[in-house]
Design an enzyme around this catalytic site. Structure first.
Site, mmCIF file in Angstrom:
data_model
loop_
_atom_site.group_PDB
_atom_site.id
_atom_site.type_symbol
_atom_site.label_atom_id
_atom_site.label_comp_id
_atom_site.label_asym_id
_atom_site.label_seq_id
_atom_site.Cartn_x
_atom_site.Cartn_y
_atom_site.Cartn_z
ATOM 1 N N HIS A 227 0.608 -1.145 -0.117
ATOM 2 C CA HIS A 227 -0.278 0.027 -0.365
ATOM 3 C C HIS A 227 0.502 1.235 -0.154
ATOM 4 O O HIS A 227 2.107 1.352 0.038
ATOM 5 C CB HIS A 227 -0.635 -0.019 1.037
ATOM 6 N N ASP A 229 0.849 5.531 1.612
ATOM 7 C CA ASP A 229 -0.057 5.487 2.768
ATOM 8 C C ASP A 229 -0.975 6.625 2.431
ATOM 9 O O ASP A 229 0.042 7.858 1.209
ATOM 10 C CB ASP A 229 1.007 6.499 3.923
ATOM 11 N N ARG A 294 7.854 -8.846 15.725
ATOM 12 C CA ARG A 294 8.023 -7.614 15.532
ATOM 13 C C ARG A 294 6.995 -6.627 15.615
ATOM 14 O O ARG A 294 5.916 -6.904 15.629
ATOM 15 C CB ARG A 294 7.798 -7.586 13.958
HETATM 16 C C1 LIG Z 1 -5.215 7.737 9.444
HETATM 17 C C2 LIG Z 1 -5.438 7.192 8.877
HETATM 18 C C3 LIG Z 1 -4.411 6.446 7.305
HETATM 19 C C4 LIG Z 1 -4.524 5.219 7.659
HETATM 20 C C5 LIG Z 1 -5.820 5.066 7.807
HETATM 21 C C6 LIG Z 1 -5.658 6.093 9.158
HETATM 22 O O1 LIG Z 1 -7.427 6.292 9.241
HETATM 23 C C7 LIG Z 1 -5.637 5.283 10.131
HETATM 24 C C8 LIG Z 1 -3.878 3.378 10.304
HETATM 25 C C9 LIG Z 1 -4.149 4.149 8.909
HETATM 26 C C10 LIG Z 1 -3.448 3.059 7.844
HETATM 27 C C11 LIG Z 1 -2.120 2.213 8.962
HETATM 28 C C12 LIG Z 1 -1.780 1.057 7.727
HETATM 29 C C13 LIG Z 1 -1.502 0.945 6.528
HETATM 30 C C14 LIG Z 1 -3.194 1.661 6.387
HETATM 31 C C15 LIG Z 1 -2.438 2.499 4.723
HETATM 32 C C16 LIG Z 1 -4.302 1.312 7.318
HETATM 33 O O2 LIG Z 1 -4.287 0.024 6.999
HETATM 34 O O3 LIG Z 1 -4.249 2.139 7.878
HETATM 35 C C17 LIG Z 1 -3.074 2.868 6.662
HETATM 36 C C18 LIG Z 1 -4.414 4.106 6.192
HETATM 37 C C19 LIG Z 1 -3.950 5.493 5.219
HETATM 38 O O4 LIG Z 1 -2.923 4.999 4.987
HETATM 39 O O5 LIG Z 1 -5.104 5.423 4.280
HETATM 40 O O1 LIG Z 2 5.392 -2.288 10.360
HETATM 41 C C1 LIG Z 2 5.370 -2.025 9.304
HETATM 42 O O2 LIG Z 2 6.454 -1.545 8.482
HETATM 43 C C2 LIG Z 2 4.433 -0.832 7.641
HETATM 44 C C3 LIG Z 2 3.880 -0.222 8.498
HETATM 45 C C4 LIG Z 2 2.959 0.406 7.801
HETATM 46 O O3 LIG Z 2 2.589 0.617 6.315
HETATM 47 C C5 LIG Z 2 1.811 1.459 8.018
HETATM 48 O O4 LIG Z 2 1.721 1.657 9.382
HETATM 49 O O5 LIG Z 2 1.703 1.831 6.991
HETATM 50 FE FE LIG Z 3 2.522 1.674 5.749
#
Ligand SMILES: C=C1C[C@]23C[C@@]1(O)CC[C@H]2[C@@]12CCC[C@@](C)(C(=O)O1)[C@H]2[C@@H]3C(=O)O
Ligand SMILES: O=C(O)CCC(=O)C(=O)O
Ligand SMILES: [Fe+2]
Length: 353
Positions: A227, A229, A294
Site C-alpha cells: 500500500h 500511505d 515485530r
Molecule cells: C490515518 C489513517 C491512515 C491509515 C488509515 C487511517 O485512518 C488510520 C490507519 C492508517 C493505516 C495504517 C496501516 C496502513 C494503512 C493503509 C491502513 O490500513 O491503516 C494506513 C491508512 C492510510 O494511510 O490510508
Molecule cells: O510495519 C511496518 O513496517 C509498516 C507499517 C505501515 O506501513 C503503516 O503503518 O502504514
Molecule cells: Fe504504510
C-alpha cells in the site's frame, strides 16, 4: 475468561479478529502465495546493491540528500533526528504491553465496524482475499478512553507515553516536511494551510501501532499488504527486526534494514499530489518472522482534514501541467475506503508529459 472472549466476539460484527498467539500452523485463510516469489517483479537484479538512503539530519547537506531520496525512492531513513532514545524504548514497551494482553482484553478496545480508532486488523485488509498476519491499534486524538478499557487500574502510563511521542513526532514531521518541500522551491507562502509560521498547526495526525506476531510459515504469510500511505509523510519506528519492504521501480522489493533508533520516512499520497508527482508516494508492505515478534509505530502526518491539497504552483508550468486535481484529505480518505489503491488515479487529471 473463555466465555468473556466468546461473548465479546459474538457482539462484534463480521469483523475479523484473530488470536495469532495460539496458532501452530498457518490457516488457509492467511496463506498467501509465497512472498519471495514476487521479490523481484522486474526481473533479476542484484538486490544487495540497493539500499534505502540513510540521511544524517545533522549533516549540512541533509536537505539535498532528502530531495534525491524523495525523487528516486519516496522513502529514506534518518539518524540523529533528536527523538530521545528513552522515548523510543518507552513506545516499544508500550506496544509490547498492549499487544501481549489477552485477546478478550484487547477486544474491549476493538475498533467499531465503521470507526477509525482502536484495536483491530489493518483497515486495508478488506481489499484482499487472504487475511493479514498482523494486528493494529489506531490512535486519533487522545487514547484515554481505550487505555481505560485496556488497563482499568493503570492507564495513565500508556497515555503519557503516547502524548509525549505524538508531541515529539509532530515537531519532527513539521521539520521534515519543510526539508522535503524547500528543495522544490516551495515556501510557507505557497502552502496557505501550513499557517503563517509554516507550523502546520491544523495538521491531521494519527498513530498506528502495528504488531506482527511470530508466524509458523512466514514465507506464505503477509504482515501488511502492499500500500501507499494517504498521508503527507509517515514517520515509522521499527523494533530492530526487519520486515518493512519498499518497492523500487525497476528493481523490486527492497528490505529497509533496521538501524537501531533510526526512523523511516515515507512519502505519502498527499505529498505526491502537492509535488505534482516529483516525489512519488512509496509502495510498501510488511513481511513476518518465524521467531521474532515485530512491532512498528507509524506517525501518520497529513494536511488539515478540510484543506484543499493540489499541485503547488512552484512545481507547475506549461511543460509540467498539474497532474492532479485539488482534493481534501477527508474526500481522499473516503475514496481510499471505497477504491483503495485506485484513489490516486481517480484524482489524476492527465499522464505526465
Ligand atoms: C490515518 C489513517 C491512515 C491509515 C488509515 C487511517 O485512518 C488510520 C490507519 C492508517 C493505516 C495504517 C496501516 C496502513 C494503512 C493503509 C491502513 O490500513 O491503516 C494506513 C491508512 C492510510 O494511510 O490510508
Ligand atoms: O510495519 C511496518 O513496517 C509498516 C507499517 C505501515 O506501513 C503503516 O503503518 O502504514
Ligand atoms: Fe504504510
Amino acid at each position: 475468561m473463555a466465555s468473556e472472549l466468546s461473548d465479546t466476539l459474538k457482539s462484534l460484527p463480521s469483523h475479523h479478529f484473530q488470536d495469532f498467539y495460539t496458532l501452530k500452523e498457518l490457516p488457509e485463510s492467511h496463506a498467501w502465495k509465497p512472498v519471495d516469489d514476487d521479490l523481484c517483479p522486474f526481473g533479476h537484479h542484484d538486490m544487495v546493491a540497493e539500499q534505502v538512503p540513510v540521511v544524517d539530519l545533522s549533516d549540512p547537506t541533509a536537505e539535498r540528500l532528502i530531495e534525491h531520496a524523495c525523487r528516486t525512492w519516496g522513502v529514506f531513513q534518518i539518524i540523529n533526528h533528536g527523538i530521545p532514545t528513552r522515548l523510543l524504548d518507552d513506545i516499544e514497551s508500550a506496544c509490547q504491553r498492549l499487544f501481549s494482553l489477552p485477546m478478550h482484553r484487547k477486544l474491549r478496545a476493538a475498533r467499531e465496524p465503521d470507526g477509525t480508532a482502536g484495536y483491530g486488523p489493518a483497515v486495508i485488509s478488506s481489499f484482499f482475499p487472504k487475511k493479514l498476519w498482523s494486528e493494529g491499534f489506531t490512535i486519533f486524538g487522545s487514547p484515554l478512553e481505550h487505555a481505560r478499557q485496556l488497563w482499568p487500574n493503570d492507564y495513565m502510563k500508556f497515555c503519557d507515553i503516547i502524548g509525549e511521542y505524538k508531541k515529539e513526532m509532530k515537531q519532527l514531521a513539521q521539520k521534515l516536511t519543510w526539508l522535503m518541500l524547500s528543495p522544490l522551491g516551495i515556501t510557507q507562502e505557497d502552502v496557505k494551510w501550513a499557517g503563517p509560521e509554516g507550523e502546520f498547526e491544523g495538521a491531521s495526525a494519527a498513530l498506528q501501532l502495528n504488531s506482527y506476531p511470530t508466524c509458523p510459515d512466514p514465507n506464505r504469510a503477509m504482515g501488511l499488504a502492499a500500500h501507499t500511505d494517504s498521508t503527507l509523510i509517515t514517520i515509522l519506528f521499527q523494533n530492530n527486526i526487519a520486515g518493512l519492504q519498499v518497492l523500487r521501480e525497476g528493481f523490486g522489493w527492497v528490505t529497509v534494514s533496521p538501524i537501531p533508533r533510526g526512523l523511516t520516512i515515507n512519502v505519502g499520497d498527499m505529498l505526491h499530489i502537492m509535488s505534482n508527482g516529483l516525489y512519488p508516494s512509496v509502495l510498501h508492505r510488511a513481511t513476518v518472522n518465524l521467531t521474532r515478534h515485530r512491532l512498528s509505530v507509524a506517525y501518520l502526518f497529513g494536511p488539515p482534514w478540510e484543506a484543499h491539497v493540489s499541485p503547488i504552483s512552484k512545481v507547475v508550468d506549461s511543460d509540467h501541467p498539474p497532474l492532479y486535481r485539488a482534493v481534501t484529505l477527508r474526500e481522499y480518505r473516503e475514496m481510499r475506503a471505497e477504491h483503495f489503491d485506485k484513489a490516486l488515479s481517480l484524482v489524476r487529471l492527465r499522464a505526465p508529459n
